[in-house]
Write a protein that holds these residues in place. Structure first.
Motif, PDB file in Angstrom:
ATOM      1  N   GLY A 185     -19.247  87.308  42.536  1.00 48.08           N
ATOM      2  CA  GLY A 185     -18.893  86.486  41.390  1.00 48.08           C
ATOM      3  C   GLY A 185     -19.369  87.111  40.094  1.00 48.08           C
ATOM      4  O   GLY A 185     -20.455  87.692  40.039  1.00 48.08           O
ATOM      5  N   VAL A 186     -18.558  86.999  39.065  1.00 53.05           N
ATOM      6  CA  VAL A 186     -18.922  87.445  37.721  1.00 53.05           C
ATOM      7  C   VAL A 186     -18.786  86.253  36.792  1.00 53.05           C
ATOM      8  O   VAL A 186     -17.685  85.738  36.596  1.00 53.05           O
ATOM      9  CB  VAL A 186     -18.035  88.611  37.242  1.00 53.05           C
ATOM     10  CG1 VAL A 186     -18.411  89.012  35.817  1.00 53.05           C
ATOM     11  CG2 VAL A 186     -18.152  89.811  38.187  1.00 53.05           C
ATOM     12  N   VAL A 187     -19.907  85.801  36.243  1.00 53.04           N
ATOM     13  CA  VAL A 187     -19.905  84.641  35.352  1.00 53.04           C
ATOM     14  C   VAL A 187     -19.774  85.119  33.909  1.00 53.04           C
ATOM     15  O   VAL A 187     -20.592  85.900  33.427  1.00 53.04           O
ATOM     16  CB  VAL A 187     -21.198  83.816  35.502  1.00 53.04           C
ATOM     17  CG1 VAL A 187     -21.155  82.597  34.571  1.00 53.04           C
ATOM     18  CG2 VAL A 187     -21.392  83.373  36.942  1.00 53.04           C
ATOM     19  N   GLY A 188     -18.744  84.621  33.234  1.00 53.72           N
ATOM     20  CA  GLY A 188     -18.513  84.993  31.845  1.00 53.72           C
ATOM     21  C   GLY A 188     -17.574  86.178  31.771  1.00 53.72           C
ATOM     22  O   GLY A 188     -17.952  87.302  32.133  1.00 53.72           O
ATOM     23  N   ILE A 189     -16.348  85.966  31.292  1.00 56.85           N
ATOM     24  CA  ILE A 189     -15.361  87.053  31.244  1.00 56.85           C
ATOM     25  C   ILE A 189     -15.212  87.492  29.793  1.00 56.85           C
ATOM     26  O   ILE A 189     -14.260  87.152  29.097  1.00 56.85           O
ATOM     27  CB  ILE A 189     -14.013  86.612  31.852  1.00 56.85           C
ATOM     28  CG1 ILE A 189     -14.249  85.929  33.192  1.00 56.85           C
ATOM     29  CG2 ILE A 189     -13.095  87.824  32.018  1.00 56.85           C
ATOM     30  CD1 ILE A 189     -15.027  86.754  34.204  1.00 56.85           C
ATOM     31  N   ASP A 256     -27.582  76.186  28.106  1.00 55.02           N
ATOM     32  CA  ASP A 256     -27.186  75.032  28.916  1.00 55.02           C
ATOM     33  C   ASP A 256     -26.252  75.426  30.070  1.00 55.02           C
ATOM     34  O   ASP A 256     -25.551  74.577  30.623  1.00 55.02           O
ATOM     35  CB  ASP A 256     -26.530  73.967  28.042  1.00 55.02           C
ATOM     36  CG  ASP A 256     -25.255  74.458  27.355  1.00 55.02           C
ATOM     37  OD1 ASP A 256     -24.983  75.681  27.384  1.00 55.02           O
ATOM     38  OD2 ASP A 256     -24.531  73.618  26.783  1.00 55.02           O
ATOM     39  N   MET A 257     -26.241  76.692  30.446  1.00 53.46           N
ATOM     40  CA  MET A 257     -25.382  77.106  31.564  1.00 53.46           C
ATOM     41  C   MET A 257     -25.779  76.351  32.834  1.00 53.46           C
ATOM     42  O   MET A 257     -26.971  76.084  33.054  1.00 53.46           O
ATOM     43  CB  MET A 257     -25.498  78.621  31.778  1.00 53.46           C
ATOM     44  CG  MET A 257     -26.820  79.082  32.344  1.00 53.46           C
ATOM     45  SD  MET A 257     -26.872  80.862  32.693  1.00 53.46           S
ATOM     46  CE  MET A 257     -27.378  81.502  31.096  1.00 53.46           C
ATOM     47  N   PRO A 258     -24.820  76.002  33.693  1.00 53.03           N
ATOM     48  CA  PRO A 258     -25.121  75.251  34.919  1.00 53.03           C
ATOM     49  C   PRO A 258     -25.639  76.167  36.021  1.00 53.03           C
ATOM     50  O   PRO A 258     -25.016  76.363  37.067  1.00 53.03           O
ATOM     51  CB  PRO A 258     -23.768  74.631  35.276  1.00 53.03           C
ATOM     52  CG  PRO A 258     -22.765  75.615  34.768  1.00 53.03           C
ATOM     53  CD  PRO A 258     -23.357  76.180  33.498  1.00 53.03           C
ATOM     54  N   ILE A 259     -26.810  76.729  35.801  1.00 53.14           N
ATOM     55  CA  ILE A 259     -27.310  77.779  36.684  1.00 53.14           C
ATOM     56  C   ILE A 259     -27.530  77.283  38.114  1.00 53.14           C
ATOM     57  O   ILE A 259     -27.307  78.013  39.083  1.00 53.14           O
ATOM     58  CB  ILE A 259     -28.598  78.391  36.079  1.00 53.14           C
ATOM     59  CG1 ILE A 259     -28.974  79.669  36.822  1.00 53.14           C
ATOM     60  CG2 ILE A 259     -29.738  77.396  36.062  1.00 53.14           C
ATOM     61  CD1 ILE A 259     -30.043  80.469  36.115  1.00 53.14           C
ATOM     62  N   ALA A 260     -27.957  76.022  38.272  1.00 51.41           N
ATOM     63  CA  ALA A 260     -28.178  75.488  39.618  1.00 51.41           C
ATOM     64  C   ALA A 260     -26.854  75.390  40.382  1.00 51.41           C
ATOM     65  O   ALA A 260     -26.813  75.613  41.600  1.00 51.41           O
ATOM     66  CB  ALA A 260     -28.854  74.122  39.538  1.00 51.41           C
ATOM     67  N   LYS A 261     -25.779  75.077  39.676  1.00 50.58           N
ATOM     68  CA  LYS A 261     -24.467  75.009  40.328  1.00 50.58           C
ATOM     69  C   LYS A 261     -23.971  76.407  40.678  1.00 50.58           C
ATOM     70  O   LYS A 261     -23.343  76.601  41.730  1.00 50.58           O
ATOM     71  CB  LYS A 261     -23.468  74.286  39.434  1.00 50.58           C
ATOM     72  CG  LYS A 261     -23.735  72.796  39.295  1.00 50.58           C
ATOM     73  CD  LYS A 261     -22.622  72.098  38.523  1.00 50.58           C
ATOM     74  CE  LYS A 261     -22.842  70.585  38.482  1.00 50.58           C
ATOM     75  NZ  LYS A 261     -21.735  69.886  37.790  1.00 50.58           N
ATOM     76  N   TYR A 262     -24.239  77.382  39.815  1.00 55.21           N
ATOM     77  CA  TYR A 262     -23.878  78.755  40.168  1.00 55.21           C
ATOM     78  C   TYR A 262     -24.554  79.141  41.479  1.00 55.21           C
ATOM     79  O   TYR A 262     -23.949  79.777  42.345  1.00 55.21           O
ATOM     80  CB  TYR A 262     -24.324  79.742  39.084  1.00 55.21           C
ATOM     81  CG  TYR A 262     -23.678  79.602  37.728  1.00 55.21           C
ATOM     82  CD1 TYR A 262     -22.413  79.053  37.568  1.00 55.21           C
ATOM     83  CD2 TYR A 262     -24.341  80.055  36.583  1.00 55.21           C
ATOM     84  CE1 TYR A 262     -21.834  78.943  36.304  1.00 55.21           C
ATOM     85  CE2 TYR A 262     -23.776  79.959  35.329  1.00 55.21           C
ATOM     86  CZ  TYR A 262     -22.526  79.398  35.189  1.00 55.21           C
ATOM     87  OH  TYR A 262     -21.962  79.297  33.945  1.00 55.21           O
ATOM     88  N   ALA A 263     -25.836  78.770  41.608  1.00 54.23           N
ATOM     89  CA  ALA A 263     -26.610  79.152  42.794  1.00 54.23           C
ATOM     90  C   ALA A 263     -25.998  78.585  44.070  1.00 54.23           C
ATOM     91  O   ALA A 263     -26.104  79.195  45.145  1.00 54.23           O
ATOM     92  CB  ALA A 263     -28.056  78.688  42.649  1.00 54.23           C
ATOM     93  N   GLU A 283     -31.938  75.080  30.105  1.00 55.94           N
ATOM     94  CA  GLU A 283     -32.013  73.625  30.182  1.00 55.94           C
ATOM     95  C   GLU A 283     -31.539  73.141  31.556  1.00 55.94           C
ATOM     96  O   GLU A 283     -30.700  73.764  32.204  1.00 55.94           O
ATOM     97  CB  GLU A 283     -31.129  73.003  29.100  1.00 55.94           C
ATOM     98  CG  GLU A 283     -31.516  73.405  27.670  1.00 55.94           C
ATOM     99  CD  GLU A 283     -30.534  72.853  26.647  1.00 55.94           C
ATOM    100  OE1 GLU A 283     -29.640  72.078  27.034  1.00 55.94           O
ATOM    101  OE2 GLU A 283     -30.670  73.213  25.473  1.00 55.94           O
ATOM    102  N   ASN A 284     -32.090  72.007  31.987  1.00 53.48           N
ATOM    103  CA  ASN A 284     -31.611  71.315  33.195  1.00 53.48           C
ATOM    104  C   ASN A 284     -31.537  72.231  34.410  1.00 53.48           C
ATOM    105  O   ASN A 284     -30.556  72.234  35.152  1.00 53.48           O
ATOM    106  CB  ASN A 284     -30.220  70.700  32.928  1.00 53.48           C
ATOM    107  CG  ASN A 284     -30.223  69.772  31.737  1.00 53.48           C
ATOM    108  OD1 ASN A 284     -31.139  68.972  31.573  1.00 53.48           O
ATOM    109  ND2 ASN A 284     -29.210  69.876  30.896  1.00 53.48           N
ATOM    110  N   PHE A 285     -32.576  72.991  34.625  1.00 56.92           N
ATOM    111  CA  PHE A 285     -32.578  73.924  35.750  1.00 56.92           C
ATOM    112  C   PHE A 285     -33.400  73.361  36.898  1.00 56.92           C
ATOM    113  O   PHE A 285     -34.606  73.144  36.772  1.00 56.92           O
ATOM    114  CB  PHE A 285     -33.126  75.281  35.315  1.00 56.92           C
ATOM    115  CG  PHE A 285     -33.258  76.276  36.435  1.00 56.92           C
ATOM    116  CD1 PHE A 285     -32.232  76.435  37.358  1.00 56.92           C
ATOM    117  CD2 PHE A 285     -34.400  77.039  36.570  1.00 56.92           C
ATOM    118  CE1 PHE A 285     -32.346  77.335  38.397  1.00 56.92           C
ATOM    119  CE2 PHE A 285     -34.522  77.958  37.605  1.00 56.92           C
ATOM    120  CZ  PHE A 285     -33.490  78.104  38.519  1.00 56.92           C
TER     121      PHE A 285
END
Length: 359
Positions: A185-189, A256-263, A283-285
């Motif tokens: 996966g590549v986040v951010g194009i 505010d990236m949804p890092i937990a959802k990426y994981a 935030e919100n990690f």
């Protein structure tokens, strides 16, 4: 050694309001040593790091400064100790221009992780306290160890953003062992992410593009993406794509990236490597997805003297081209504003028209 009847002029940033307000003027480069080269700049990519530095987003910038660390140009002066380059060579310079070259990590060609720290191509200080200045300029002076000969066949405007943006994703892709049979996966194009897709595909992996909207889906598919996930428009995207990826390279830099959802997208035992650096804490990690899924999050900084030539050779061999838009060097202020506004598709490259026809 060639004639040195040139002066160092560039777009000088003087305070944190410098985006759109740089001034073209002469400056004093680093003190010359016989380990250095002077480069007549033909092209310089605009990196998000430039914007962070211009506005002191990552901490107080050492003004005045000249940003730009995706430099391509011609060697016009080479020190007596320089053996691998000569006057006339076309070279590229990335985000790093100095390290001790003596510690364990430097000797392993992992210079970005030097025990004594690195000197950035701009906004850095050398041992004699002279400053490092970047590529929004006519000339650059750097230690030759961090200048790399560019293979024939690579267009200067295409290769310039590889010197930072390209190798910043190439390095973690190698760390993830991206290759056949792996979904990455590549986040951010954007400037970095589009190279992530191109290089993942070139390494034999199946790239998966992850972006806020579907606006870049068609382009991502042309770059080799086998699947596209929209975090802003696809309902339950994290659940529907749970445990489908063998690795992730995350290039975004919003806090505010949804890092937990990426994981949650990672298979157990797999890693997400962060290369985007927010200006404030995440935030919100939540650690829950990491623990319950046995996944790992780490970071990676730019690329080394081993990885940059390797990347360039692969790009030349496989005809990989960055998706760039060229802008005249004289329009650097407006180009920086447009970059800040997210208008680049996918990287702006400044062209120094005084020099670009000489290569």
């Amino acid at each position: 050694m060639s004639s040195t009847d040139y002066k160092f002029f560039g777009w000088v940033a003087k305070d944190k309001n410098a985006i759109g307000n740089m001034t073209w003027e002469e400056y004093t480069p680093k003190t010359w040593t016989e380990n250095d080269v002077d480069i007549e700049i033909s092209h310089c990519g605009i990196c998000a790091s430039d914007l962070h530095t211009l506005r002191s987003g990552w901490g107080a910038t050492d003004y005045p400064t000249v940003v730009g660390h995706e430099i391509v140009g011609k060697v016009v002066k080479a020190g007596k100790n320089v053996k691998h380059l000569q006057v006339g060579d076309r070279v590229g310079v990335g985000a790093q221009s100095g390290s001790c070259l003596e510690c364990k990590y430097c000797k392993e060609q992992r210079e970005p992780y030097c025990d004594k720290g690195q000197v950035g191509t701009y906004n850095g200080r050398w041992e004699d306290n002279s400053k490092s200045f970047g590529g929004y300029a006519d000339y650059a002076r750097v230690p030759a160890h961090f200048a790399f000969k560019i293979p024939d066949g690579l267009a200067s405007e295409s290769v310039a953003p590889m010197m930072c943006g390209g190798v910043t994703v190439y390095s973690p892709l190698k760390q993830l062992e991206a290759g056949p049979g792996k979904k990455i996966g590549v986040v951010g194009i954007g400037g970095l992410g589009h190279f992530g897709l191109l290089f993942a595909k070139a390494l034999g992996a199946d790239p998966v593009a992850i972006s806020h909207s579907h606006g870049k889906e068609a382009d991502a598919k042309k770059m080799g993406a086998v699947h596209f996930i929209s975090t802003g428009e696809d309902k339950d995207w994290d659940t529907k794509n749970r445990r489908t990826l063998d690795g992730i390279v995350c290039t975004v830099n919003n806090a505010d990236m949804p890092i937990a959802k990426y994981a949650k997208l990672l298979k157990p035992g797999c890693k997400m490597i962060m290369v985007g650096l927010p200006e404030s804490a995440l935030e919100n990690f939540s650690l829950t997805p990491l623990i319950l899924n046995n996944v790992f999050i780490g970071g990676s900084a730019i690329g080394s003297s081993k990885e940059i030539p390797e990347m360039l050779e692969m790009a030349a061999k496989m005809n990989i081209r960055g998706w760039v838009q060229t802008r005249p060097m004289k329009d650097a202020n407006q180009a920086a504003i447009d970059m800040e506004d997210g208008k680049a598709r996918f990287r702006y490259v400044l062209v120094n028209e005084k020099h670009s026809g000489k290569l």
